[in-house]
Design a protein around this motif. Sequence first.
Motif, PDB file in Angstrom:
ATOM      1  N   VAL A   1      -3.774  -6.059  -4.113  1.00 36.08           N
ATOM      2  CA  VAL A   1      -4.040  -4.623  -4.203  1.00 36.08           C
ATOM      3  C   VAL A   1      -5.466  -4.439  -4.709  1.00 36.08           C
ATOM      4  CG1 VAL A   1      -3.371  -2.426  -5.235  1.00 36.08           C
ATOM      5  CG2 VAL A   1      -1.614  -4.123  -4.656  1.00 36.08           C
ATOM      6  N   PHE A   2      -6.254  -3.650  -3.986  1.00 30.97           N
ATOM      7  CA  PHE A   2      -7.664  -3.442  -4.309  1.00 30.97           C
ATOM      8  C   PHE A   2      -7.895  -2.028  -4.846  1.00 30.97           C
ATOM      9  CE2 PHE A   2      -7.974  -7.128  -1.727  1.00 30.97           C
ATOM     10  CZ  PHE A   2      -9.225  -7.703  -1.916  1.00 30.97           C
ATOM     11  N   LEU A   3      -8.836  -1.931  -5.757  1.00 35.80           N
ATOM     12  CA  LEU A   3      -9.397  -0.637  -6.143  1.00 35.80           C
ATOM     13  C   LEU A   3     -10.721  -0.524  -5.405  1.00 35.80           C
ATOM     14  CD1 LEU A   3      -9.230   1.919  -7.953  1.00 35.80           C
ATOM     15  CD2 LEU A   3     -10.583   0.650  -9.637  1.00 35.80           C
TER      16      LEU A   3
ATOM     17  N   ASP B   1       0.838  -1.191   0.000  1.00 32.56           N
ATOM     18  CA  ASP B   1       0.000   0.000   0.000  1.00 32.56           C
ATOM     19  C   ASP B   1       0.877   1.247   0.000  1.00 32.56           C
ATOM     20  OD1 ASP B   1      -3.071   0.848   0.742  1.00 32.56           O
ATOM     21  OD2 ASP B   1      -1.612   2.256   1.549  1.00 32.56           O
ATOM     22  N   TRP B   2       0.688   2.099  -0.980  1.00 27.46           N
ATOM     23  CA  TRP B   2       1.515   3.304  -1.130  1.00 27.46           C
ATOM     24  C   TRP B   2       1.452   4.187   0.112  1.00 27.46           C
ATOM     25  CZ3 TRP B   2      -1.184   8.070  -1.304  1.00 27.46           C
ATOM     26  CH2 TRP B   2      -0.362   9.190  -1.409  1.00 27.46           C
ATOM     27  N   TYR B   3       0.264   4.462   0.603  1.00 27.76           N
ATOM     28  CA  TYR B   3       0.107   5.383   1.726  1.00 27.76           C
ATOM     29  C   TYR B   3       0.580   4.755   3.037  1.00 27.76           C
ATOM     30  CZ  TYR B   3      -2.241   8.374   5.167  1.00 27.76           C
ATOM     31  OH  TYR B   3      -2.514   9.194   6.229  1.00 27.76           O
TER      32      TYR B   3
ATOM     33  N   LYS C   1      -1.461   0.335 -14.328  1.00 28.96           N
ATOM     34  CA  LYS C   1      -0.659   1.337 -13.624  1.00 28.96           C
ATOM     35  C   LYS C   1      -0.387   0.945 -12.175  1.00 28.96           C
ATOM     36  CE  LYS C   1      -0.358   6.310 -12.730  1.00 28.96           C
ATOM     37  NZ  LYS C   1      -0.964   7.647 -13.006  1.00 28.96           N
ATOM     38  N   TYR C   2      -1.385   0.365 -11.489  1.00 27.47           N
ATOM     39  CA  TYR C   2      -1.267   0.134 -10.047  1.00 27.47           C
ATOM     40  C   TYR C   2      -1.187  -1.343  -9.650  1.00 27.47           C
ATOM     41  CZ  TYR C   2      -2.473   5.082  -9.697  1.00 27.47           C
ATOM     42  OH  TYR C   2      -2.481   6.449  -9.822  1.00 27.47           O
ATOM     43  N   GLY C   3      -1.179  -2.246 -10.635  1.00 24.26           N
ATOM     44  CA  GLY C   3      -1.051  -3.669 -10.324  1.00 24.26           C
ATOM     45  C   GLY C   3      -2.220  -4.216  -9.533  1.00 24.26           C
ATOM     46  N   LEU C   4      -3.439  -3.897  -9.949  1.00 22.88           N
ATOM     47  CA  LEU C   4      -4.634  -4.283  -9.206  1.00 22.88           C
ATOM     48  C   LEU C   4      -4.872  -5.791  -9.239  1.00 22.88           C
ATOM     49  CD1 LEU C   4      -7.129  -1.518 -10.415  1.00 22.88           C
ATOM     50  CD2 LEU C   4      -5.710  -1.525  -8.351  1.00 22.88           C
TER      51      LEU C   4
ATOM     52  N   ILE D   1      -4.796  -0.630  -0.983  1.00 24.15           N
ATOM     53  CA  ILE D   1      -5.684  -0.010  -1.960  1.00 24.15           C
ATOM     54  C   ILE D   1      -4.903   1.051  -2.732  1.00 24.15           C
ATOM     55  CG2 ILE D   1      -7.697  -0.411  -0.499  1.00 24.15           C
ATOM     56  CD1 ILE D   1      -7.689   2.594   0.151  1.00 24.15           C
ATOM     57  N   VAL D   2      -5.540   1.610  -3.750  1.00 19.87           N
ATOM     58  CA  VAL D   2      -4.883   2.657  -4.533  1.00 19.87           C
ATOM     59  C   VAL D   2      -4.914   3.984  -3.770  1.00 19.87           C
ATOM     60  CG1 VAL D   2      -4.903   3.967  -6.698  1.00 19.87           C
ATOM     61  CG2 VAL D   2      -5.456   1.519  -6.707  1.00 19.87           C
ATOM     62  N   VAL D   3      -6.093   4.357  -3.280  1.00 20.90           N
ATOM     63  CA  VAL D   3      -6.243   5.645  -2.593  1.00 20.90           C
ATOM     64  C   VAL D   3      -7.627   5.710  -1.967  1.00 20.90           C
ATOM     65  CG1 VAL D   3      -7.217   6.894  -4.585  1.00 20.90           C
ATOM     66  CG2 VAL D   3      -5.842   8.143  -2.896  1.00 20.90           C
TER      67      VAL D   3
END
Length: 595
Positions: free
Chosen positions: A491-493, A71-73, A563-566, A509-511
């Motif tokens: 990774v979830f959207l 998770d990026w954040y 882009k985000y590997g979902l 998640i992405v964001v």
Amino acid sequence: MEQTTQDSPPPATTPAGRLRQLVSRAPDLLVVLVASIAFGLSFGLNYGVDNQTAYMLSSLRLLDPAALANDWYASGPAGFHPTFAYLGWFLLSLDRGGFYVGAFLVAVASLGAMCFYWLAAVLWERRVALASFLLLLALLFVTRTRSVAVSYAFDFILQASTLGSLFLIAALPPFIAGRYFLSGVMLALSGLFHANYLVLGIGTFGFAHLVLGWKDLPKRLLHQFALPAAATLLLAPLILRSVSSPDAAAAQDILFNVRSPHHYVPKNFRANFFSLAAWQMLGIGAGAWLLREGADKGKRLGALLLAFAVLLWTGTALTTWVWIPRFAQIFVWRFAPYHNILLGLLFCGAIVHVATRPSLAAKLSPTSLALALGGLVSLGMLDNGGGDDDEKTSSMAAVLLLTLLPAALGLAALGVGKLGERFGVALAGARGWLTRHGAWLVAALALVVCAGAGRPSVASYRSRSNVLNPAAGPEHELFKWVRANTDKGAVFLTPPSMDKFRLWAERAIVVDWKGCPIVPSDIVEWYHRLEDVSGRKKFRKRGDVNDGYATLDAARLQALKSKYGLSYVVVGRGKEQGLPGKVVYKNGRFVVVQL
């Protein structure tokens, strides 16, 4: 060397004297303890909601490094409260369901209330301090310690600012007592839990020292700021990253005008400033004479009140009359609740002094009386309690009138005495009895007022405590399924409004909307991610993001996957039509599609 006899008590400066003083205060301290615990309990026991969905992520990662690793954040920008992260880790290690997180909030808020008594005890003698504390607590039961710009000393969840608030409050009594090193210790602890308290605290306490004059100023500043300076060095990398960045202007626009205008743009909460001014009118109007007659302690309290007022009104002027983004960014209104509390204590102290010695009412000049009455009426009209819509609190107007009752009764007793003297009625015995015991009557009345004001919020604490009422519903059914049936590295959207997903589902998640960083480059990245998932470029409102996500189609989803590997996407029920992948979970509101 001071001598004592068998008949005289040991002086308060000796260990035996301090112990004797403590024992004599035991009944007072018991009342303070019970009232403070009731105040803490009134906030309820809660976990995993509101700001905690962002602030507890670092604690969760300390507990389980594999959680949210992708998770990026959570793996980077979320770690801007490192001291709090370790506290959260410890509390979650005791119970992953968050019971001890909720219980610790009750404990911290209770300790904060006890610090208000400490402050009163530093300023005034025993019985006046107890009664003033109880009346102040009655007011705080109503306001919930809230003030301008959604600021508060304590809220219904434990977060970094909760500990920052506790130690800032604990820094006030030793400052007023002239124990500057101890005050500095508390200020440093406050800043270690929340850097904003360190920045604002150094400015506020520093200005207060300047107001106190040049005598011993270097020594006072050294004692006050030796440890806060060390804390500043520890937090310097984060502070520097927050103030020096090529993305600063873009990040400020996002933060002020998109993400948090309710915090940073005064025109959005300008009505609240009337309440702030009313507290100043009430406190100064009723209690300015206590500052003048309080010797050094009165001067120090006055210096703090002035420092808080200068900070708040200067910051407001520089974000309204002229716009200086840096002043908005340091969020000066975070200190508004403490200013109100000090003013409230000054008002309550004046009430109790007049109640116990009605002749002191002569200390109020016509101007002071008019100012206090103006503040009193304004607060009664403007402020109907600081609780949430589902939280029951007493009426501010009713509690203010009850707070005035002790002084009104004292003045009435004085009037009856003078009338009796005029008609030759002997009231010397009654006056003597009131002189000896009147202060205890005032304290008992203050306890009744406090109990009445606190009863609604304390009585409803269980219904507002989510750790005592296990979370349920479609969202939590979804989180439970995700934890049990998906890989930790997935990774979830998710819908940007689904703020609880990271913390409860423990998946990347992405964001989302709630997880907004503080470093400029990270804020810009957060904004771009919301643009991507919503398909709305240069959006300005949260509603635009939610509406955009609701129109998610196959083409945008494929681009986001690349882009985000979902691994999965979560959409509202019925919105899965036309999306690539396989439906692997469905409940009454949400659908999970595996990509």
